[in-house]
Motif scaffolding. Structure first.
Motif, PDB file in Angstrom:
ATOM      1  N   THR A 319      48.776  35.127  -2.392  1.00 16.14           N
ATOM      2  CA  THR A 319      48.727  34.078  -1.376  1.00 16.14           C
ATOM      3  C   THR A 319      50.034  33.291  -1.342  1.00 16.14           C
ATOM      4  O   THR A 319      50.504  32.909  -0.269  1.00 16.14           O
ATOM      5  N   ALA A 320      50.631  33.059  -2.502  1.00 19.78           N
ATOM      6  CA  ALA A 320      51.909  32.351  -2.549  1.00 19.78           C
ATOM      7  C   ALA A 320      52.998  33.148  -1.842  1.00 19.78           C
ATOM      8  O   ALA A 320      53.865  32.585  -1.174  1.00 19.78           O
ATOM      9  N   THR A 326      49.694  27.180  -2.697  1.00 17.32           N
ATOM     10  CA  THR A 326      48.762  27.745  -3.673  1.00 17.32           C
ATOM     11  C   THR A 326      48.893  27.004  -4.994  1.00 17.32           C
ATOM     12  O   THR A 326      50.002  26.849  -5.512  1.00 17.32           O
ATOM     13  N   LEU A 327      47.776  26.566  -5.545  1.00 13.31           N
ATOM     14  CA  LEU A 327      47.759  25.925  -6.860  1.00 13.31           C
ATOM     15  C   LEU A 327      46.783  26.681  -7.751  1.00 13.31           C
ATOM     16  O   LEU A 327      45.638  26.910  -7.369  1.00 13.31           O
ATOM     17  N   ASP A 328      47.243  27.040  -8.939  1.00 10.01           N
ATOM     18  CA  ASP A 328      46.486  27.921  -9.830  1.00 10.01           C
ATOM     19  C   ASP A 328      46.164  27.181 -11.133  1.00 10.01           C
ATOM     20  O   ASP A 328      46.651  26.078 -11.382  1.00 10.01           O
ATOM     21  N   GLY A 329      45.329  27.813 -11.950  1.00 12.39           N
ATOM     22  CA  GLY A 329      44.975  27.234 -13.238  1.00 12.39           C
ATOM     23  C   GLY A 329      44.042  26.049 -13.149  1.00 12.39           C
ATOM     24  O   GLY A 329      43.971  25.229 -14.071  1.00 12.39           O
ATOM     25  N   LEU A 330      43.279  25.968 -12.048  1.00 11.09           N
ATOM     26  CA  LEU A 330      42.359  24.845 -11.854  1.00 11.09           C
ATOM     27  C   LEU A 330      41.026  25.044 -12.565  1.00 11.09           C
ATOM     28  O   LEU A 330      40.161  24.179 -12.520  1.00 11.09           O
ATOM     29  N   GLY A 331      40.878  26.169 -13.231  1.00 12.31           N
ATOM     30  CA  GLY A 331      39.609  26.497 -13.868  1.00 12.31           C
ATOM     31  C   GLY A 331      39.390  25.792 -15.190  1.00 12.31           C
ATOM     32  O   GLY A 331      39.892  24.688 -15.437  1.00 12.31           O
ATOM     33  N   ALA A 332      38.669  26.454 -16.068  1.00 14.54           N
ATOM     34  CA  ALA A 332      38.241  25.837 -17.319  1.00 14.54           C
ATOM     35  C   ALA A 332      39.420  25.565 -18.246  1.00 14.54           C
ATOM     36  O   ALA A 332      40.413  26.290 -18.263  1.00 14.54           O
ATOM     37  N   VAL A 333      39.280  24.520 -19.053  1.00 13.61           N
ATOM     38  CA  VAL A 333      40.214  24.237 -20.145  1.00 13.61           C
ATOM     39  C   VAL A 333      39.677  24.948 -21.382  1.00 13.61           C
ATOM     40  O   VAL A 333      38.510  24.775 -21.754  1.00 13.61           O
ATOM     41  N   GLY A 334      40.503  25.743 -21.994  1.00 10.35           N
ATOM     42  CA  GLY A 334      40.060  26.506 -23.156  1.00 10.35           C
ATOM     43  C   GLY A 334      41.131  27.487 -23.563  1.00 10.35           C
ATOM     44  O   GLY A 334      42.320  27.167 -23.555  1.00 10.35           O
ATOM     45  N   GLY A 335      40.724  28.703 -23.914  1.00  9.59           N
ATOM     46  CA  GLY A 335      41.707  29.693 -24.317  1.00  9.59           C
ATOM     47  C   GLY A 335      41.045  30.987 -24.718  1.00  9.59           C
ATOM     48  O   GLY A 335      39.833  31.181 -24.593  1.00  9.59           O
ATOM     49  N   GLY A 336      41.874  31.917 -25.213  1.00  8.57           N
ATOM     50  CA  GLY A 336      41.374  33.199 -25.698  1.00  8.57           C
ATOM     51  C   GLY A 336      41.037  34.191 -24.613  1.00  8.57           C
ATOM     52  O   GLY A 336      40.173  35.058 -24.812  1.00  8.57           O
ATOM     53  N   ALA A 337      41.712  34.103 -23.466  1.00  6.67           N
ATOM     54  CA  ALA A 337      41.440  35.058 -22.392  1.00  6.67           C
ATOM     55  C   ALA A 337      41.571  36.487 -22.899  1.00  6.67           C
ATOM     56  O   ALA A 337      42.533  36.826 -23.593  1.00  6.67           O
ATOM     57  N   HIS A 338      40.588  37.314 -22.586  1.00  6.90           N
ATOM     58  CA  HIS A 338      40.568  38.739 -22.927  1.00  6.90           C
ATOM     59  C   HIS A 338      40.381  38.979 -24.426  1.00  6.90           C
ATOM     60  O   HIS A 338      40.543  40.112 -24.894  1.00  6.90           O
ATOM     61  N   ALA A 339      40.051  37.957 -25.185  1.00  6.61           N
ATOM     62  CA  ALA A 339      39.935  38.104 -26.642  1.00  6.61           C
ATOM     63  C   ALA A 339      38.534  37.723 -27.114  1.00  6.61           C
ATOM     64  O   ALA A 339      37.760  37.080 -26.388  1.00  6.61           O
TER      65      ALA A 339
END
Length: 366
Positions: A319-320, A326-339
């Motif tokens: 989209t950018a 476009t603004l991204d990273g508006l989701g959950a605060v946390g970590g460990g994506a794909h892990a």
């Protein structure tokens, strides 16, 4: 479970919806699982926002599209496919403990989807809002890209609910990313009796790996990383075939062009060897200029929130690249994506949902 309540948004309700989504496993390319997941996502959206969430069938599984009506103004963008195979939930069940929610897909990106829906639910007027939840983001968005681009252009602003960057920062820029695959053909022979009669595909692959790795320019943000290689059949046979897979990340269109040209120009080192190259940088870079306008709005609404550029790609790259804010990273605060240690922070869920409410209101009123 500890009770968490706030005016307008119920954390308990968000957690229960998140449980529903996580416990409906949705690995990319598993069409049966994705079909069920899409129905569950649609049901959650409809239960919180009313209206009808339409399933759009594709070769990658169903995408979910919800529209509030009125002139399109803002697109809420996410995906319901995850990287985890069926059965992961049994080994790593949905858990709420010590201020965290854990389970496959909670951070990437089911937590963000739930926060977006509940943030929208706090609006009395949802006109102009669309939600698009795709089924193939984790595998390149080939079936959904055209739809994403169509709705982004129609709406004129895109909010992407991928997980936040470290510390809860928004993602204001992303590298372009893609992959290449080399197939190398040589000629088999007996490794002891007549090794010289063969054309060693493994040796050719070794030359290619060195050539490919040398294409990286980390000083300008370009990384070129050979990641997977295969070769050979038996330890006494000169290998006739080999493959090499490569991950590529770039920050500029110029580097994208240079890298794609370099892969197209790869040539064999060994006489008689043949090379076939497939792939491309499929997600264009997302420059920080694409997010500047919306990030400034987010900073006014939530003073102190930070932004950062990251190496991973998302559908926000598409989209950018169209010039749509476009603004991204508006989701959950946390970590460990794909892990296996993937998690989200419960305490941050309310603030992020409220940011959705305020951002959408501000965009529509601009």
């Amino acid at each position: 479970m500890t009770m968490h309540k706030t005016v307008g948004v119920s954390v308990d309700a968000m957690i229960e919806d998140l449980r529903t989504l996580v416990e409906t496993e949705s690995p990319s390319r598993h069409l049966e699982a994705l079909a069920l997941s899409a129905k569950v996502v649609a049901a959650v959206i409809e239960s919180r926002l009313g209206g009808e969430a339409v399933l759009i069938e594709s070769e990658a599984g169903p995408h979910v599209h919800w529209r509030a009506g009125g002139e399109p103004k803002v697109l809420i963008l996410g995906h319901h496919d995850t990287v985890f195979p069926l059965g992961t939930l049994e080994r790593r069940p949905f858990t709420v403990e010590d201020g965290h929610v854990t389970g496959p897909g909670v951070f990437d990106m089911l937590g963000g989807l739930v926060q977006a829906v509940h943030g929208l639910a706090a609006l009395d007027d949802r006109s102009g809002v669309e939600i698009l939840v795709t089924a193939d983001e984790e595998v390149g968005s080939r079936s959904s890209r055209a739809l994403i681009e169509e709705r982004a252009l129609a709406c004129g602003a895109v909010l992407v609910f991928e997980g936040a960057a470290d510390g809860g920062a928004l993602k204001t820029g992303r590298k372009g990313c893609g992959g290449f695959h080399l197939s190398i053909t040589g000629r088999a022979s007996h490794a002891g009796l007549e090794p010289a009669a063969g054309i060693n595909a493994l040796i050719e692959a070794s030359y290619q790996v060195l050539d490919i790795a040398a294409l990286g320019r980390p000083e300008v943000g370009t990384t070129v990383t050979p990641t997977v290689a295969t070769a050979g059949t038996q330890d006494n046979v000169v290998p006739a075939e080999a493959t090499v897979s490569v991950d590529v990340r770039v920050e500029s269109a110029e580097e994208r062009e240079r890298i794609e040209s370099a892969f197209a120009a790869l040539a064999p080192h060994l006489e008689g060897a043949e090379i076939t190259v497939e792939g491309a940088i499929s997600r264009p870079p997302m420059p920080e200029s694409a997010s500047a306008e919306l990030f400034a709005v987010a900073q006014r609404l939530l003073p102190g929130i930070e932004g950062t550029s990251v190496g991973g790609g998302s559908d926000g790259n598409f989209t950018a690249a169209l010039g749509v804010p476009t603004l991204d990273g508006l989701g959950a605060v946390g970590g460990g994506a794909h892990a296996d240690h993937e998690y989200i922070v419960i305490e941050a869920m309310t603030e992020r949902a409220n940011l959705v409410t305020d951002l959408v209101r501000a965009i529509r009123n601009a």
